[in-house]
Design an enzyme around this catalytic site. Structure first.
Site, short mmCIF file in Angstrom:
data_model
loop_
_atom_site.label_atom_id
_atom_site.label_comp_id
_atom_site.label_asym_id
_atom_site.label_seq_id
_atom_site.Cartn_x
_atom_site.Cartn_y
_atom_site.Cartn_z
N GLY A 28 -6.04 5.59 3.06
CA GLY A 28 -4.69 6.21 2.91
C GLY A 28 -4.25 6.53 1.57
N GLY B 264 16.68 -8.65 3.72
CA GLY B 264 16.15 -7.92 2.86
C GLY B 264 14.96 -6.94 3.60
N GLY C 91 13.55 -1.74 11.54
CA GLY C 91 12.67 -1.19 10.62
C GLY C 91 11.50 -0.73 11.25
CB SER C 92 8.64 0.83 10.00
OG SER C 92 8.61 0.71 8.83
CD GLU D 271 15.43 -10.12 9.23
OE1 GLU D 271 14.33 -10.42 9.53
OE2 GLU D 271 15.93 -8.85 9.45
CG HIS E 149 17.85 15.01 -29.72
ND1 HIS E 149 16.45 15.28 -29.00
CD2 HIS E 149 17.56 14.36 -30.63
CE1 HIS E 149 15.62 15.35 -29.97
NE2 HIS E 149 16.32 14.92 -31.06
CB THR F 48 9.36 -4.31 5.42
OG1 THR F 48 8.98 -4.72 6.85
CG2 THR F 48 7.89 -4.03 4.64
#
Length: 511
Positions: free
Chosen positions: A225, A83, A189-190, A77, A490, A85
């Site tokens: 966006g 973890g 990832g991205s 990593e 309930h 992003t």
């Protein structure tokens, strides 16, 4: 008997065709209940059975699962904290700020009606950010502890291929090491998708990362966006006092959302004083002054207008992070948008190299990446994995939340399937009325002939928690009557799901 019945139903699952909406690519995943031996060959060399590049939700989960299956595993990593992003600058810190800002908004606008009064309330932004950071650091350390507990070797550094079985790692302390593996999983990832002509400086023009760390509350915030991330971050700063305007090229917010629910959702956000400029594109950006001046025009062309802001959040989606990994060096194939091509076993075209999560087709969601990771290492270990992308829940964590699983009404209609729709408003739910938080609804879509549930859409407080009953129902091909005949406690908001199910196959009781 119940477990045997479930097993039989699982064994009867049909092969599912899974596709990504932005691609013509489609591939099939099948589920198998066949049991396999837990015995695996071990190597006496330093070579790993599995190496994972990326320690995000897909990567670290894959690493832990591989170790649990008896495979010698290394996770690489680049951040130096696990973890990805999601945990560091995404899912977790955003939910912390969403919760904190909601508490402030409730104190301002709702506490008095519940008999809780005080003379004034104010935002301590540094304290709010400190709480967010504490949550992130606690969880990242926790994941590192899980890797250690499961005997996963953790290498902190940037990894890139030098061969299909070797990864060169430039470590965070300035050294270099080579990690060898029989099987290597790409789980990188991205990254934030940029827009032409707009430079993100994380001060005036920010990504979601910058929006999570603003040093002061902007008077005016423009969000480019109207997807999940933009609406969530817009909600945070709107509650804290910013004037928020959302600019969206498409004619609708969250285009993937069920149309009827989306319209109600937008009305709810507008009620919270969030402004929308739909079918609008940004054609110019001027940051020469104290703030930002945007030049806008209709998506179809026309007269230009200007919009000023203190901060602009660019939230136009995400793109697979595959640059600098050396994929071209070993010949891994990608599509035109940079996603890695894989088969039903998550294998690339290069033997021994796999890919999961945001770098492959499918929803760019942390929980989808986790499922990919588990299934991928199960295949590597000689087992069968399974991920059904048609059953992956999606949640917008605004207030109220909007959660969905399965198909929208528009999708069902396009398939030519005859269907029934059942709806139940939260205004008729006793728990929602009792806590004075009753804006929203539950909508169920079921096949007319069989009553099989095709999609469930919920707009409600904690919709992200309520949706999993629906996800379980879809996974086991349940009917709306199945949910309707389950006794729900309930008073709970989950009763709204039961009533919507009753409305789908028959009639609800409380409306």
């Amino acid at each position: 008997m119940a477990m045997a019945s479930i097993a039989r139903r699982k064994a009867l699952f049909l092969t599912r065709n899974l596709s990504n909406s932005s691609s013509a690519d489609a591939f099939k995943f099948s589920y198998s209940l066949t049991k396999f031996s837990r015995g695996f060959a071990t190597s006496g060399s330093e070579e790993n059975d599995v190496v994972i590049i990326g320690g995000g939700p897909g990567g670290y989960v894959a690493a832990i699962k591989a170790a649990q299956l008896g495979l010698k595993t290394t996770c690489i990593e680049k951040r130096g904290t696990l973890g990805g992003t999601c945990l560091n600058v995404g899912c977790i810190p955003s939910k912390a700020l969403l919760h904190s800002s909601h508490m402030f908004h409730e104190a301002q606008h709702s506490f008095a009606s519940h008999g809780v009064k005080f003379s004034s309330v104010e935002v301590d932004l540094p304290a709010m950010m400190a709480q967010k950071d504490k949550a992130v650091s606690t969880l990242t350390r926790g994941i590192e502890g899980l890797l250690k507990k499961n005997k996963v070797n953790y290498v902190k550094g940037y990894g890139k291929f030098i061969s299909p079985s070797e990864v060169s790692v430039d470590t965070v302390d300035g050294a270099n090491t080579v990690v060898k593996g029989k099987n290597i999983i790409i789980a990188t990832g991205s990254d934030v998708k940029s827009l032409p002509g707009i430079t993100i400086d994380e001060e005036k023009i920010v990504s979601s990362t910058g929006a999570l760390a603003l040093k002061k509350i902007p008077k005016k915030l423009v969000v480019i966006g109207a997807g999940y991330i933009g609406l969530e971050m817009g909600s945070v700063w709107r509650r804290l006092g910013s004037e928020v305007t959302v600019v969206e090229f498409a004619p609708d917010i969250v285009p993937s959302m069920d149309g009827e629910v989306r319209k109600q959702f937008q009305r709810m956000l507008e009620k919270q004083k969030m402004k929308f400029m739909l079918k609008t594109k940004v054609v110019g950006v001027d940051t020469s002054g104290d703030g930002v001046k945007l030049t806008l025009e209709p998506a179809s062309g026309g007269d230009q207008t200007t919009l000023e802001a203190d901060v602009v959040l660019v939230s136009a989606g995400r793109t697979p992070f595959t640059a600098g990994l050396g994929l071209d060096k070993i010949g891994v194939e990608t599509d035109k948008v940079g996603r890695i091509s894989v088969n039903e076993r998550f294998a690339t075209n290069v033997s021994g190299v796999y890919a999961i999560g945001d770098v492959i087709p499918g929803p760019m969601l942390a929980h989808k990446a986790e499922e990919d990771g588990v299934a991928c290492v199960e295949f590597i270990a000689g087992k069968h994995g399974h991920v059904d992308y048609d059953k992956v829940p999606g949640v917008v964590y605004t207030h109220p939340e909007v959660a969905s699983v399965g198909k929208t009404e528009e999708q069902v209609k396009a398939l030519g399937v005859e269907y029934c729709v059942g709806k139940f408003p939260l205004l008729a739910n006793s728990r929602a009325k009792a806590i004075d938080d009753a804006e929203g609804l539950v909508k169920i879509i079921a096949e007319k002939e069989t009553d099989k549930i095709l999609g469930v859409h919920i707009m409600a407080p904690n919709a992200g928690e309520l949706i999993h009953e629906a996800a379980l129902a879809l996974t086991y091909d349940a009917s709306s009557e199945d949910i309707a005949r389950v006794c729900h406690a309930h008073p709970t908001m989950s009763e709204a799901l039961k009533e919507a199910a009753m409305a789908t196959h028959d009639k609800p009781i409380h409306i």
